[in-house]
Design a protein around this motif. Structure first.
Motif, PDB file in Angstrom:
ATOM      1  N   ARG A  68      -9.758   1.355 -82.866  1.00  0.00           N
ATOM      2  CA  ARG A  68      -9.899   1.840 -81.503  1.00  0.00           C
ATOM      3  C   ARG A  68     -11.134   2.718 -81.333  1.00  0.00           C
ATOM      4  O   ARG A  68     -11.771   2.702 -80.295  1.00  0.00           O
ATOM      5  CB  ARG A  68      -8.636   2.585 -81.074  1.00  0.00           C
ATOM      6  CG  ARG A  68      -7.463   1.634 -80.842  1.00  0.00           C
ATOM      7  CD  ARG A  68      -6.214   2.304 -80.328  1.00  0.00           C
ATOM      8  NE  ARG A  68      -5.549   2.996 -81.424  1.00  0.00           N
ATOM      9  CZ  ARG A  68      -5.355   4.309 -81.476  1.00  0.00           C
ATOM     10  NH1 ARG A  68      -5.736   5.070 -80.501  1.00  0.00           N
ATOM     11  NH2 ARG A  68      -4.743   4.859 -82.506  1.00  0.00           N
ATOM     12  N   ALA A  69     -11.503   3.459 -82.370  1.00  0.00           N
ATOM     13  CA  ALA A  69     -12.718   4.272 -82.310  1.00  0.00           C
ATOM     14  C   ALA A  69     -13.958   3.386 -82.247  1.00  0.00           C
ATOM     15  O   ALA A  69     -14.902   3.679 -81.515  1.00  0.00           O
ATOM     16  CB  ALA A  69     -12.790   5.212 -83.506  1.00  0.00           C
ATOM     17  N   ASN A  70     -13.967   2.299 -83.003  1.00  0.00           N
ATOM     18  CA  ASN A  70     -15.097   1.365 -82.961  1.00  0.00           C
ATOM     19  C   ASN A  70     -15.231   0.721 -81.584  1.00  0.00           C
ATOM     20  O   ASN A  70     -16.336   0.546 -81.079  1.00  0.00           O
ATOM     21  CB  ASN A  70     -14.950   0.278 -84.024  1.00  0.00           C
ATOM     22  CG  ASN A  70     -15.198   0.809 -85.414  1.00  0.00           C
ATOM     23  OD1 ASN A  70     -15.821   1.850 -85.591  1.00  0.00           O
ATOM     24  ND2 ASN A  70     -14.708   0.093 -86.411  1.00  0.00           N
ATOM     25  N   GLU A  71     -14.120   0.351 -80.971  1.00  0.00           N
ATOM     26  CA  GLU A  71     -14.162  -0.255 -79.643  1.00  0.00           C
ATOM     27  C   GLU A  71     -14.640   0.753 -78.600  1.00  0.00           C
ATOM     28  O   GLU A  71     -15.370   0.401 -77.676  1.00  0.00           O
ATOM     29  CB  GLU A  71     -12.792  -0.796 -79.253  1.00  0.00           C
ATOM     30  CG  GLU A  71     -12.387  -2.035 -80.005  1.00  0.00           C
ATOM     31  CD  GLU A  71     -11.011  -2.525 -79.634  1.00  0.00           C
ATOM     32  OE1 GLU A  71     -10.332  -1.875 -78.804  1.00  0.00           O
ATOM     33  OE2 GLU A  71     -10.600  -3.563 -80.172  1.00  0.00           O
ATOM     34  N   ALA A  72     -14.246   2.007 -78.742  1.00  0.00           N
ATOM     35  CA  ALA A  72     -14.652   3.026 -77.777  1.00  0.00           C
ATOM     36  C   ALA A  72     -16.110   3.424 -77.953  1.00  0.00           C
ATOM     37  O   ALA A  72     -16.740   3.905 -77.017  1.00  0.00           O
ATOM     38  CB  ALA A  72     -13.761   4.261 -77.909  1.00  0.00           C
ATOM     39  N   ALA A  73     -16.668   3.215 -79.153  1.00  0.00           N
ATOM     40  CA  ALA A  73     -18.049   3.620 -79.416  1.00  0.00           C
ATOM     41  C   ALA A  73     -19.060   2.710 -78.730  1.00  0.00           C
ATOM     42  O   ALA A  73     -20.208   3.099 -78.527  1.00  0.00           O
ATOM     43  CB  ALA A  73     -18.308   3.644 -80.911  1.00  0.00           C
ATOM     44  N   VAL A  74     -18.653   1.504 -78.357  1.00  0.00           N
ATOM     45  CA  VAL A  74     -19.571   0.577 -77.698  1.00  0.00           C
ATOM     46  C   VAL A  74     -19.735   1.022 -76.246  1.00  0.00           C
ATOM     47  O   VAL A  74     -18.762   1.136 -75.510  1.00  0.00           O
ATOM     48  CB  VAL A  74     -19.023  -0.869 -77.763  1.00  0.00           C
ATOM     49  CG1 VAL A  74     -19.912  -1.811 -76.994  1.00  0.00           C
ATOM     50  CG2 VAL A  74     -18.875  -1.316 -79.203  1.00  0.00           C
ATOM     51  N   ALA A  75     -20.972   1.286 -75.871  1.00  0.00           N
ATOM     52  CA  ALA A  75     -21.242   1.755 -74.510  1.00  0.00           C
ATOM     53  C   ALA A  75     -21.100   0.601 -73.520  1.00  0.00           C
ATOM     54  O   ALA A  75     -21.576  -0.508 -73.759  1.00  0.00           O
ATOM     55  CB  ALA A  75     -22.656   2.325 -74.421  1.00  0.00           C
TER      56      ALA A  75
END
Length: 163
Positions: A68-75
């Protein structure tokens, strides 16, 4: 050339199957322990029936945190989109679900079509019409998660009005 984008097909891996079986087992065992503890008046069984699902939920949350952190990191990218069609479904409250067919035209990528659902307030429903232009945001690696921006920045409002 226009391409249609939808959610990619889901493939169930053995890890997904194991996770589902483990979740079903935890739910069944904790429910059985809680009800059985209430029937035989055993406090440790009742506590076990309440604590096990809470611990499993915490472990599941911590295990999925990196993804979920990786998905949220994408602008998210902002783009203009033309409403090809829309269909409002009757709702009981002030927000009604609306199905939009959009043609999204990013500045630095090829255009694509996407079908999406979004709740729209009944008062704002008149702002959306077929052939109209709206401002949307989407993650570049998941364009099927496109969302209409309700309050775009003044720059994007001007671009949408000029389109």
């Amino acid at each position: 050339m226009t391409m249609s984008v939808g959610a990619p097909p889901t493939h169930h891996t053995p890890a997904d199957l194991a996770s589902g079986l483990l979740t079903a087992g935890v739910i069944g065992a904790s429910l059985t322990a809680f009800i059985g503890g209430c029937m035989v008046e055993s406090v440790p069984m009742i506590v076990t029936g309440l604590v096990v699902p809470a611990l499993y939920g915490l472990l599941f949350f911590l295990a999925t945190l990196p993804r979920r952190a990786n998905e949220a990191a994408v602008a998210a990218r902002t783009a203009l989109a033309m409403i090809e069609s829309l269909e409002a479904i009757r709702g009981e409250n002030s927000d009604v679900p609306v199905r939009f067919d959009l043609s999204v035209v990013p500045d630095d990528a090829p255009a694509f079509r996407v079908e999406m659902w979004q709740d729209v307030n009944r008062v704002e429903l008149t702002e959306y019409r077929s052939g109209g232009t709206v401002v949307v945001e989407y993650p570049p690696d998941r364009p099927w998660k496109t969302r209409i921006v309700r309050r775009p920045t003044p720059e994007w409002e001007e671009r949408a009005a000029a389109a």
